[in-house]
Design a protein around this motif. Sequence first.
Motif, PDB file in Angstrom:
ATOM      1  N   HIS A   1      -6.429   0.451  -1.859  1.00 23.49           N
ATOM      2  CA  HIS A   1      -5.391  -0.363  -1.235  1.00 23.49           C
ATOM      3  C   HIS A   1      -4.659  -1.233  -2.342  1.00 23.49           C
ATOM      4  O   HIS A   1      -5.118  -1.117  -3.393  1.00 23.49           O
ATOM      5  CB  HIS A   1      -6.158  -1.122  -0.184  1.00 23.49           C
TER       6      HIS A   1
ATOM      7  N   CYS B   1      -1.721  -5.521   2.463  1.00 23.32           N
ATOM      8  CA  CYS B   1      -2.047  -4.432   1.676  1.00 23.32           C
ATOM      9  C   CYS B   1      -0.599  -3.826   1.104  1.00 23.32           C
ATOM     10  O   CYS B   1       0.383  -3.920   1.704  1.00 23.32           O
ATOM     11  CB  CYS B   1      -2.584  -3.492   2.389  1.00 23.32           C
TER      12      CYS B   1
ATOM     13  N   GLN C   1      -0.311  -0.972  -0.649  1.00 22.96           N
ATOM     14  CA  GLN C   1      -0.210   0.643  -0.866  1.00 22.96           C
ATOM     15  C   GLN C   1      -0.450   1.097   0.455  1.00 22.96           C
ATOM     16  O   GLN C   1      -1.351   0.971   1.221  1.00 22.96           O
ATOM     17  CB  GLN C   1      -1.545   0.646  -1.738  1.00 22.96           C
ATOM     18  N   VAL C   2       0.563   2.035   0.495  1.00 25.06           N
ATOM     19  CA  VAL C   2       0.596   2.906   2.055  1.00 25.06           C
ATOM     20  C   VAL C   2      -0.843   3.421   2.106  1.00 25.06           C
ATOM     21  O   VAL C   2      -0.935   4.313   1.078  1.00 25.06           O
ATOM     22  CB  VAL C   2       1.898   3.735   2.072  1.00 25.06           C
ATOM     23  N   CYS C   3      -1.558   3.175   2.958  1.00 25.89           N
ATOM     24  CA  CYS C   3      -2.853   3.819   3.104  1.00 25.89           C
ATOM     25  C   CYS C   3      -3.141   4.280   4.536  1.00 25.89           C
ATOM     26  O   CYS C   3      -4.408   4.875   4.791  1.00 25.89           O
ATOM     27  CB  CYS C   3      -3.840   2.637   3.018  1.00 25.89           C
TER      28      CYS C   3
ATOM     29  N   HIS D   1      -1.560   0.689   8.214  1.00 18.75           N
ATOM     30  CA  HIS D   1      -1.197  -0.012   6.830  1.00 18.75           C
ATOM     31  C   HIS D   1      -0.372  -1.360   7.038  1.00 18.75           C
ATOM     32  O   HIS D   1      -0.807  -2.432   6.547  1.00 18.75           O
ATOM     33  CB  HIS D   1      -0.408   0.926   5.996  1.00 18.75           C
TER      34      HIS D   1
ATOM     35  N   MET E   1      -2.421  -4.596   8.043  1.00 19.13           N
ATOM     36  CA  MET E   1      -3.593  -4.966   6.992  1.00 19.13           C
ATOM     37  C   MET E   1      -3.099  -6.272   6.455  1.00 19.13           C
ATOM     38  O   MET E   1      -2.481  -5.921   5.269  1.00 19.13           O
ATOM     39  CB  MET E   1      -3.638  -3.765   6.215  1.00 19.13           C
TER      40      MET E   1
HETATM   41 CU   LIG Z   1      -2.178  -0.175   2.971  1.00 24.22          CU
END
Ligand SMILES: [Cu+2]
Length: 143
Positions: A66, A104, A106-108, A112, A115
């Motif tokens: 993340h 966040c 980071q594309v998770c 996402h 988050m």
């Molecule tokens: Cu993310």
Amino acid sequence: MPRTSVAALGILLLAAVASPSGRQNPPAAPKIVHVVAERFSFTPSEITVEEGTVVELRLTSDDTAHGFRLLGPGDINVVIPKRRRGDVRVTFEAKEPGRYTFECSQVCGAGHSFMRGTLRVNAREAGPAARNRYETGERGGGS
Ligand SMILES: [Cu+2]
């Protein structure tokens, strides 16, 4: 391998504030806050500290990688390694009272964009030292 990003804004100023006559605060040890990221939340999602606190975040993930971006103090944006790959540590001084969002970066996955969480920096009763710090703060004397 853990990466450390130190947003050292104001560390020198802290030392200056710790010495004046009234209170003898020892050089502040950072307040360590463990934060766990997982799809799609941070735990805790609310972090509250007092103005002037030096905060060390220790960020780990319970699943995939993340990101952690703090909109506000320190311009922090780091990658949290995936589960069992250690933590990432970030140190900053919570200089300005207010509410700051972290999220966040980071594309998770599907959740996402939900988050996120809040860093709350509560104002401390302003003494002369505190006022002084703001007046001299942003200019940063040449050392
Ligand atoms: Cu993310």
